[in-house]
Design a protein around this motif. Structure first.
Motif, PDB file in Angstrom:
ATOM      1  N   VAL C  39     -21.332  -8.431  -9.125  1.00  0.00           N
ATOM      2  CA  VAL C  39     -20.854  -9.451  -9.318  1.00  0.00           C
ATOM      3  C   VAL C  39     -19.610  -9.554  -9.063  1.00  0.00           C
ATOM      4  CG1 VAL C  39     -19.112  -8.842 -11.663  1.00  0.00           C
ATOM      5  CG2 VAL C  39     -21.295  -8.099 -11.376  1.00  0.00           C
ATOM      6  N   ALA C  40     -19.291 -10.566  -8.934  1.00  0.00           N
ATOM      7  CA  ALA C  40     -18.008 -11.195  -8.179  1.00  0.00           C
ATOM      8  C   ALA C  40     -17.165 -11.759  -8.832  1.00  0.00           C
ATOM      9  CB  ALA C  40     -18.370 -12.343  -7.377  1.00  0.00           C
ATOM     10  N   PRO C  41     -15.347 -11.369  -7.327  1.00  0.00           N
ATOM     11  CA  PRO C  41     -15.021 -11.545  -8.206  1.00  0.00           C
ATOM     12  C   PRO C  41     -14.308 -12.598  -9.046  1.00  0.00           C
ATOM     13  CG  PRO C  41     -14.439 -10.998  -6.585  1.00  0.00           C
ATOM     14  CD  PRO C  41     -15.833 -11.474  -6.620  1.00  0.00           C
ATOM     15  N   GLY C  42     -14.161 -12.276 -10.865  1.00  0.00           N
ATOM     16  CA  GLY C  42     -13.480 -13.597 -11.651  1.00  0.00           C
ATOM     17  C   GLY C  42     -14.996 -14.063 -11.984  1.00  0.00           C
ATOM     18  N   GLU C  43     -16.016 -13.452 -11.854  1.00  0.00           N
ATOM     19  CA  GLU C  43     -17.059 -13.777 -13.608  1.00  0.00           C
ATOM     20  C   GLU C  43     -17.060 -12.736 -14.474  1.00  0.00           C
ATOM     21  OE1 GLU C  43     -20.506 -13.848 -11.080  1.00  0.00           O
ATOM     22  OE2 GLU C  43     -20.318 -12.460 -10.825  1.00  0.00           O
ATOM     23  N   ILE C  44     -17.553 -14.023 -15.420  1.00  0.00           N
ATOM     24  CA  ILE C  44     -17.886 -12.586 -16.719  1.00  0.00           C
ATOM     25  C   ILE C  44     -18.937 -12.444 -17.261  1.00  0.00           C
ATOM     26  CG2 ILE C  44     -17.745 -12.807 -19.531  1.00  0.00           C
ATOM     27  CD1 ILE C  44     -15.056 -14.426 -18.957  1.00  0.00           C
ATOM     28  N   VAL C  45     -19.640 -11.530 -16.270  1.00  0.00           N
ATOM     29  CA  VAL C  45     -21.328 -11.510 -16.984  1.00  0.00           C
ATOM     30  C   VAL C  45     -21.027 -10.260 -18.641  1.00  0.00           C
ATOM     31  CG1 VAL C  45     -23.312 -10.180 -15.848  1.00  0.00           C
ATOM     32  CG2 VAL C  45     -21.630 -10.536 -15.106  1.00  0.00           C
ATOM     33  N   LEU C  46     -22.946 -11.171 -18.557  1.00  0.00           N
ATOM     34  CA  LEU C  46     -23.334 -11.102 -20.244  1.00  0.00           C
ATOM     35  C   LEU C  46     -24.423  -9.760 -19.602  1.00  0.00           C
ATOM     36  CD1 LEU C  46     -23.973 -10.561 -22.809  1.00  0.00           C
ATOM     37  CD2 LEU C  46     -25.147 -12.429 -22.552  1.00  0.00           C
ATOM     38  N   LEU C  47     -24.259  -8.822 -20.206  1.00  0.00           N
ATOM     39  CA  LEU C  47     -25.936  -8.230 -20.019  1.00  0.00           C
ATOM     40  C   LEU C  47     -25.968  -8.521 -21.420  1.00  0.00           C
ATOM     41  CD1 LEU C  47     -24.684  -4.452 -18.228  1.00  0.00           C
ATOM     42  CD2 LEU C  47     -25.199  -6.899 -17.551  1.00  0.00           C
ATOM     43  N   ASP C 176     -14.495  -9.802 -36.990  1.00  0.00           N
ATOM     44  CA  ASP C 176     -14.512 -10.657 -37.620  1.00  0.00           C
ATOM     45  C   ASP C 176     -14.157 -12.140 -37.262  1.00  0.00           C
ATOM     46  OD1 ASP C 176     -12.131 -10.829 -37.379  1.00  0.00           O
ATOM     47  OD2 ASP C 176     -11.358 -10.713 -39.310  1.00  0.00           O
ATOM     48  N   THR C 177     -14.584 -12.884 -37.981  1.00  0.00           N
ATOM     49  CA  THR C 177     -15.025 -14.461 -36.364  1.00  0.00           C
ATOM     50  C   THR C 177     -13.586 -14.761 -35.967  1.00  0.00           C
ATOM     51  OG1 THR C 177     -16.095 -15.350 -38.342  1.00  0.00           O
ATOM     52  CG2 THR C 177     -15.657 -16.544 -37.190  1.00  0.00           C
ATOM     53  N   GLN C 178     -12.450 -14.392 -36.901  1.00  0.00           N
ATOM     54  CA  GLN C 178     -11.277 -14.455 -35.660  1.00  0.00           C
ATOM     55  C   GLN C 178     -11.197 -13.608 -34.660  1.00  0.00           C
ATOM     56  OE1 GLN C 178      -7.501 -13.984 -38.338  1.00  0.00           O
ATOM     57  NE2 GLN C 178      -6.643 -14.172 -36.735  1.00  0.00           N
ATOM     58  N   GLY C 179     -11.410 -12.039 -35.328  1.00  0.00           N
ATOM     59  CA  GLY C 179     -11.355 -11.454 -33.860  1.00  0.00           C
ATOM     60  C   GLY C 179     -12.300 -12.271 -33.112  1.00  0.00           C
ATOM     61  N   ARG C 180     -13.069 -12.362 -33.375  1.00  0.00           N
ATOM     62  CA  ARG C 180     -13.917 -12.204 -31.787  1.00  0.00           C
ATOM     63  C   ARG C 180     -13.449 -13.520 -31.240  1.00  0.00           C
ATOM     64  NH1 ARG C 180     -20.093 -12.075 -34.661  1.00  0.00           N
ATOM     65  NH2 ARG C 180     -19.890  -9.601 -35.456  1.00  0.00           N
ATOM     66  N   ASP C 181     -13.126 -15.209 -31.967  1.00  0.00           N
ATOM     67  CA  ASP C 181     -12.319 -15.642 -31.099  1.00  0.00           C
ATOM     68  C   ASP C 181     -10.968 -15.440 -30.160  1.00  0.00           C
ATOM     69  OD1 ASP C 181     -14.145 -17.471 -32.283  1.00  0.00           O
ATOM     70  OD2 ASP C 181     -12.746 -18.371 -33.885  1.00  0.00           O
ATOM     71  N   SER C 201     -24.154  -7.482 -24.965  1.00  0.00           N
ATOM     72  CA  SER C 201     -23.925  -7.733 -26.501  1.00  0.00           C
ATOM     73  C   SER C 201     -24.936  -8.330 -26.778  1.00  0.00           C
ATOM     74  CB  SER C 201     -22.780  -9.563 -26.340  1.00  0.00           C
ATOM     75  OG  SER C 201     -22.614  -9.322 -27.237  1.00  0.00           O
ATOM     76  N   HIS C 202     -25.549  -8.826 -28.330  1.00  0.00           N
ATOM     77  CA  HIS C 202     -26.618  -8.978 -28.751  1.00  0.00           C
ATOM     78  C   HIS C 202     -26.383  -9.614 -29.252  1.00  0.00           C
ATOM     79  CE1 HIS C 202     -29.113  -5.301 -27.585  1.00  0.00           C
ATOM     80  NE2 HIS C 202     -27.710  -4.292 -28.697  1.00  0.00           N
ATOM     81  N   GLU C 203     -24.992 -10.196 -29.663  1.00  0.00           N
ATOM     82  CA  GLU C 203     -24.240 -11.763 -30.132  1.00  0.00           C
ATOM     83  C   GLU C 203     -25.154 -12.984 -29.188  1.00  0.00           C
ATOM     84  OE1 GLU C 203     -23.475 -10.787 -33.050  1.00  0.00           O
ATOM     85  OE2 GLU C 203     -23.094  -8.646 -32.521  1.00  0.00           O
ATOM     86  N   ILE C 204     -26.327 -13.173 -29.096  1.00  0.00           N
ATOM     87  CA  ILE C 204     -26.528 -14.138 -27.673  1.00  0.00           C
ATOM     88  C   ILE C 204     -25.748 -15.239 -28.063  1.00  0.00           C
ATOM     89  CG2 ILE C 204     -28.055 -15.486 -26.564  1.00  0.00           C
ATOM     90  CD1 ILE C 204     -28.170 -11.663 -26.426  1.00  0.00           C
ATOM     91  N   ASP C 205     -25.603 -16.311 -28.929  1.00  0.00           N
ATOM     92  CA  ASP C 205     -25.259 -17.257 -28.610  1.00  0.00           C
ATOM     93  C   ASP C 205     -23.173 -16.920 -27.836  1.00  0.00           C
ATOM     94  OD1 ASP C 205     -27.156 -18.513 -29.725  1.00  0.00           O
ATOM     95  OD2 ASP C 205     -26.847 -18.037 -31.773  1.00  0.00           O
ATOM     96  N   ARG C 206     -23.003 -16.536 -28.691  1.00  0.00           N
ATOM     97  CA  ARG C 206     -21.608 -16.272 -28.575  1.00  0.00           C
ATOM     98  C   ARG C 206     -21.048 -15.858 -27.460  1.00  0.00           C
ATOM     99  NH1 ARG C 206     -16.568 -15.527 -30.801  1.00  0.00           N
ATOM    100  NH2 ARG C 206     -16.977 -16.354 -32.651  1.00  0.00           N
ATOM    101  N   ALA C 207     -22.002 -14.851 -26.733  1.00  0.00           N
ATOM    102  CA  ALA C 207     -21.773 -14.420 -25.610  1.00  0.00           C
ATOM    103  C   ALA C 207     -22.251 -15.553 -24.600  1.00  0.00           C
ATOM    104  CB  ALA C 207     -22.455 -12.477 -25.231  1.00  0.00           C
ATOM    105  N   CYS C 214     -25.497 -14.802 -16.827  1.00  0.00           N
ATOM    106  CA  CYS C 214     -26.367 -13.665 -17.462  1.00  0.00           C
ATOM    107  C   CYS C 214     -26.925 -12.701 -16.903  1.00  0.00           C
ATOM    108  CB  CYS C 214     -26.764 -14.423 -18.787  1.00  0.00           C
ATOM    109  SG  CYS C 214     -25.932 -15.212 -20.300  1.00  0.00           S
ATOM    110  N   LEU C 215     -27.267 -11.902 -16.673  1.00  0.00           N
ATOM    111  CA  LEU C 215     -28.262 -10.315 -16.773  1.00  0.00           C
ATOM    112  C   LEU C 215     -28.594  -9.698 -17.612  1.00  0.00           C
ATOM    113  CD1 LEU C 215     -25.966  -9.026 -13.896  1.00  0.00           C
ATOM    114  CD2 LEU C 215     -27.327 -10.118 -13.814  1.00  0.00           C
ATOM    115  N   THR C 216     -30.704 -10.088 -17.467  1.00  0.00           N
ATOM    116  CA  THR C 216     -30.852  -9.255 -18.625  1.00  0.00           C
ATOM    117  C   THR C 216     -31.320  -8.018 -18.307  1.00  0.00           C
ATOM    118  OG1 THR C 216     -32.057 -11.600 -18.958  1.00  0.00           O
ATOM    119  CG2 THR C 216     -33.133  -9.149 -19.930  1.00  0.00           C
ATOM    120  N   VAL C 217     -31.228  -6.591 -18.963  1.00  0.00           N
ATOM    121  CA  VAL C 217     -31.624  -5.847 -18.125  1.00  0.00           C
ATOM    122  C   VAL C 217     -33.040  -5.255 -19.483  1.00  0.00           C
ATOM    123  CG1 VAL C 217     -30.864  -3.347 -18.741  1.00  0.00           C
ATOM    124  CG2 VAL C 217     -29.051  -5.124 -18.417  1.00  0.00           C
ATOM    125  N   SER C 218     -33.616  -4.952 -18.580  1.00  0.00           N
ATOM    126  CA  SER C 218     -35.306  -4.870 -19.958  1.00  0.00           C
ATOM    127  C   SER C 218     -35.490  -2.678 -19.099  1.00  0.00           C
ATOM    128  CB  SER C 218     -35.350  -5.444 -19.518  1.00  0.00           C
ATOM    129  OG  SER C 218     -37.134  -5.468 -20.258  1.00  0.00           O
TER     130      SER C 218
END
Ligand code: HEM
Ligand SMILES: Nc1ncnc2c1ncn2[C@@H]1O[C@H](COP(=O)(O)OP(=O)(O)OP(=O)(O)O)[C@@H](O)[C@H]1O
Ligand SMILES: Nc1ncnc2c1ncn2[C@@H]1O[C@H](COP(=O)(O)OP(=O)(O)OP(=O)(O)O)[C@@H](O)[C@H]1O
Ligand SMILES: [Mg+2]
Ligand SMILES: [Mg+2]
Lengths: 249, 230, 225, 230, 225
Positions: C39-47, C176-181, C201-207, C214-218
């Motif tokens: 992961v490079a600096p400044g990234e936002i990485v989703l697992l 809730d939705t507002q908290g997520r935002d 995260s499992h909220e794939i769309d938002r995430a 995005c990285l996939t762990v399996s």
């Protein structure tokens, strides 16, 4: 991996074989001298012969626990955290617990003969029992789940604290008025009142038990190494299975 | 992130532990009745002033010891139930400061307990206490609870991390606290003058208690961090 | 936010996380079975990945909480095999658990955690208001909060840490939705201030919208996706 | 949903509680050393065969009582930590069957504990036991632990329901179990022949224990359901 | 599934849940402050709303776990003010907590709960395979599961209940995408078998697709949306 296993699989070396032979000779001398050559005690009669097992085993237990503490310190403060230290610590503690058990058993047999009771709530006896329990606890800590590194760290700390109990056991006879024999040999003033041959036999016993200790520890730490190697081989198979889980889904 | 001084961490942890105790009242509602029962039971069982006076010191410290187990377990349960211990580890705070904070909180609770227990013993067992004895007793309580606080926190930390470990606590703690039990009992007996003991005899035991507290204070502050790290 | 929160200029070119063939074993189950990623600096990485894939295990390992059994693992230039402790002052972790004290109020929890990390009272107040915990809720014992409110409180304790590397395990769950935002906004602004974020995260769309990669762990293995 | 017979629920709950005990070994690793400590410490503290023999019976039951608290708390902690008690309530099962299941599991654990404690007391305190005494002792242990199982489960349920209540347990339980403590102690003393007590005296106390167990068995099976329902 | 799982024909016309101006107070905070709503048989109703709105409280009240302080509450023709116990044999509740025993394996947990509700071994096996808990996982202690796997296990214990009214509190949280799809399928087929479903969720998109009707909870009050 299996190559490594084969190369290291025998737990003996030339050195341990030599130690083994010397041990047998010394122990044979202790048995003969202790049972036949040495005289009876004026007060205790024949039962004094238990001393040649009881006292050395107590001292070698101390020695074993000190070795455990030193090896633990070696692991903890060593730069490389070499697992060899940890194995030595564990092996030495196991052997020490065995010797401590021998002390307790021979002590209570002796007690039956001299006091008429197997057990008394006497400071020396009680503290010895506590020391024994402490190291059972130490061995339990070694068996906790976790990685090798975790095991080593946890048990090293416990070992270095537990060793502090030894002075307590040793000086318990002084700290509390005790039924148990005071320091006849390892007393501070240095003058030993004991028959010369008895004393020599006792020290032979100490030497013999030390050799037994060394021999056992060398082999035990070797088997521990082999177990570690075998475990890491099992891990390879487990990793393959785990990866397959991911491919399947 | 700014670096935080050790004393700040100590006070934060100490305050937190004491505040939780005040909220949940485990000590007063759970441990005290328990410990009190030991005293009362014996007063009933051995309705004999002589014997009672002789065992008064031992009973107080025995009750303290039992309570120690419960308090230590509770003190770490609070930290582990919702993963706060993990958060503490990850927060990168000086874990030896956490050790001191928790140990002092534990000692404070034990002192509170012992004050009640000693008063109970004085009343129930009709022990006399002179001024010399009182000074000895107070010193003894402080030294002994400090030592117990250190050792309880250290081993509590060791056993708090992961599953299956909590059952080890008594096994590990028992042999270690036995010297405290003995020394504190003898010192208290000297303070109570049980069996004709002299106050002066008691001070020798205080020495042992102090050594114990010092050893586990130093040992704990060094070892606690590595230990709670699984 | 001050420059201290960002990555020091001298190390900006090296990766924040660098895992090579890492194995992590529970008892004898290899939850992570040879993970390689960086992961490079400044990234936002989703697992992302199925249940039991090893996401939580990876995040906890990055925080220095788990021993590495094999492989090479570096986080913020600390070698996790040699020293898992050094990294801890620089990362912030939100696990599945909240790490709160049930008997203390929200304000007391906040003040405890903020004192430990040396956060200012102002930061605390701001974090609490961002997470909607001001007013009545701040004086409520955590035991009496709703599940989502508790999660908000845990997030607030994380925000005041101002870590260089944020590790979040299903941060959206329970909110809730507002908290997520609000959370997404917070993470983005942390990134702008120089921090790096890794979250499962499992909220794939938002995430996926939030993440820069995005990285996939399996099955205990990480792959690009 | 099919309806489930009472005995099935009882056996399911009983099995579950015992299996959890076997897995977590709280009894053997945590409670037993604790209870054993009571015996050993007293033997050490009161190194006097006379006194020891006189208090042996009391100590066994005091240790049992302490253990009761820990076991009850643990038994309900297992059900409450992850909300299983709520699930039990919502499953609509017959709560009096749950009561019996948990009470029997508790009694089984207490019997196991008492066997060890009694053996320990026999060894440590050098108590003699003849055949009559043994029969009395076994009856006493069974009756007393049954009673304690019922009352422990009842009050455990009462205090498990909601927050803040758990600290109440000892406070509530103490006065209620006091009769058991006294009756069982007297019966055990009679069995041990402490202080020249006759075996026959012991059987009167067994009567009291039986009445106690019956009262709390009936009371508990009626009251448990409403009680754990907040 | 057998007819026994459905709603008996005679009562099919009356509502499954009927709340009128219900107030539920914790200590002295009214978490539900006059909620009026009803749910007809065969509906799948979503409760949505901000954190702390009172969704969990409403669901627990429907399961007969909380006392009603004011108003009229009927669930499956049981009056909750008179008797909160009768309703319990007919509802199934999945709360925020999982209700599992950590020291038991998945299979042991399943067999315990299934024996209590009289489910057949076949049902148990089916529920476990639906939730992906067969094979290795079934012999794993719950304490050693991942968060999502635990949630799956809790759902499996619920499925074997075959309740008339399913009450689910954020059932999707923690599940992976495949688990969520499986859950939605399960709920739809339960509905087809005659059951009614009420669930709270913050995954608005997925939840709205699943639900036949949405209710918004806010400040302890329920409104149609
Ligand atoms: C279960 C009972 C006993 C236990 C646990 C026990 C334990 C010990 C221990 C730990 C030591 C080593 C002390 C040290 O040097 O620090 C020791 C030494 C010794 N024991 Fe025992 N003992 C027991 C019974 C006896 C009995 C019955 C006798 C003889 C009457 C006896 C005679 C001795 C002697 C002579 C020494 C050497 C003392 C010295 O020179 O320091 N022990 N025992
Ligand atoms: N035990 C309690 N004591 C006092 N107040 C409580 C208690 N439990 C919940 N509350 C309060 O009741 C309100 C409603 O809580 P509830 O758990 O029903 O919310 P929710 O809608 O489920 O929220 P979330 O989406 O966060 O799960 C909250 O404001 C909370 O603070
Ligand atoms: N303490 C433990 N002991 C043994 N195995 C464990 C332990 N914790 C987790 N596991 C196993 O390790 C694997 C990975 O778990 P992890 O919690 O990392 O999964 P995850 O990707 O976070 O899943 P989820 O999406 O459900 O949270 C799982 O198969 C789980 O069964
Ligand atoms: Mg996870
Ligand atoms: Mg909720």
């Amino acid at each position: 991996m299996s190559l490594v296993l084969q190369k290291t699989s025998p737990t003996g070396t030339r050195a341990t074989r030599v130690i083994g032979v010397v041990t047998i000779l010394v122990m044979a001398w202790v048995v003969v001298s202790g049972l036949i050559f040495t005289p009876q005690d004026v007060v205790q009669g024949e039962s004094v012969r238990i001393m040649y097992v009881h006292v050395p085993s107590a001292w070698i237990a101390y020695l074993a626990f000190i070795v455990t503490a030193v090896a633990s310190a070696g692991w903890l403060f060593g730069k490389k955290h070499s697992m060899g230290f940890d194995r030595f610590a564990g092996a030495s503690a196991e052997v020490g617990v065995m010797f401590m058990a021998i002390t307790l058993i021979t002590g209570s047999l002796w007690g039956r003969l001299t006091w008429g009771e197997f057990w008394q709530w006497d400071p020396r006896l009680t503290t010895t029992a506590f020391l024994f329990v402490t190291y059972l606890g130490y061995l339990a800590v070694r068996r906790l789940e976790g990685s090798k590194e975790q095991r080593a760290r946890r048990s090293a700390v416990v070992a270095m604290l537990a060793v502090l109990e030894i002075p307590l056991v040793h000086f318990s006879v002084v700290l509390w008025r005790s039924l148990h024999q005071g320091a006849t040999v390892l007393n501070p003033s240095g003058d030993v009142k004991m028959d010369g041959l008895m004393l020599f036999t006792l020290f032979s016993g100490v030497v013999g038990f030390t050799l037994v200790f060394v021999w056992l520890v060398l082999h035990r730490q070797r088997t521990m190494l082999l177990v570690d190697i075998a475990n890491s081989q099992g891990l390879d198979a487990a990793i393959a299975t785990r990866r397959a889980e991911g491919v399947a889904s | 992130m700014k670096s935080v001084t050790k004393s700040k961490v100590i006070s934060a942890v100490l305050l937190k532990d004491l505040r939780i105790e005040l909220r949940s009242r485990v000590l007063t509602n759970q441990v005290l009745p328990f410990a009190g029962l030991v005293l009362v039971m014996f007063a009933f069982a051995l309705d004999n002033d002589d014997v009672l006076q002789r065992v008064a010191g031992g009973l107080v410290w025995l009750a303290t010891l039992f309570s120690l187990f419960i308090i230590v377990q509770r003190s770490f349960a609070v930290d582990t139930t919702d993963g706060a211990l993990d958060s503490l580890r990850v927060a990168g705070v000086d874990l030896s400061a956490v050790f001191f904070g928790k140990a002092i909180a534990l000692a404070v609770k034990l002192v509170a307990l012992d004050v009640v227990l000693v008063c109970g013993a004085l009343l129930l067992y009709r022990v006399d206490l002179n001024l010399n004895g009182l000074v000895l007793l107070v010193t003894c309580v402080i030294c002994a609870t400090t030592g117990l606080g250190f050792v309880g926190t250290l081993y509590g930390g060791l056993t708090a991390g992961a599953k299956g470990r909590e059952t080890l606590l008594p096994l590990l703690l028992l042999p270690v606290v036995a010297p405290v039990l003995i020394a504190a009992t003898r010192a208290t007996e000297a303070a109570f003058g049980s069996g004709g003991a002299q106050t002066s005899e008691g001070w020798a035991w205080i020495g042992l208690l102090t050594v114990f507290a010092a050893v586990f204070g130093v040992g704990g502050s060094l070892a606690f961090g590595p230990l709670i790290d699984e | 936010m001050s420059a201290a929160n960002g990555v020091a200029p001298g190390v900006a070119h090296s990766n924040v996380i660098e895992f090579a063939d890492v194995v992590i074993v529970y008892e004898n189950f290899p939850a992570v079975a040879g993970a390689t990623f960086s992961v490079a600096p400044g990234e936002i990485v989703l697992l992302q990945g199925p249940n039991g894939a090893g996401k939580t295990t990876l995040l906890r390992a990055c925080a220095g909480l788990l021993p590495i059994n094999r492989g090479d693992a570096r986080v913020l230039n600390c070698d996790l095999r040699l020293d898992r402790y050094a990294v801890r002052t620089k990362v912030g972790l939100l696990g599945h658990a909240n790490g709160l004290f049930q008997d203390l109020t929200v304000a007391e929890n906040m003040s405890f955690w903020s004192r430990l990390v040396g956060a200012s009272a102002q930061d605390v107040a701001q974090a609490m208001s961002v997470m909607g915990l001001a007013d009545r809720l701040s004086e409520t014992r955590v035991a009496n909060l709703s599940a989502g409110q508790r999660r908000r409180c845990a997030l607030a304790t994380l925000i005041v840490r101002r870590a260089q590397l944020w590790l979040l395990d299903e941060p959206h769950a329970g909110l809730d939705t507002q908290g997520r935002d609000e959370l997404d906004r917070t993470l983005r602004s942390a990134r702008e201030a120089g921090a790096t974020v890794v979250f499962a995260s499992h909220e794939i769309d938002r995430a996926q919208k939030l993440a820069t990669r995005c990285l996939t762990v399996s099955g205990g293995v990480v792959s690009e996706s």
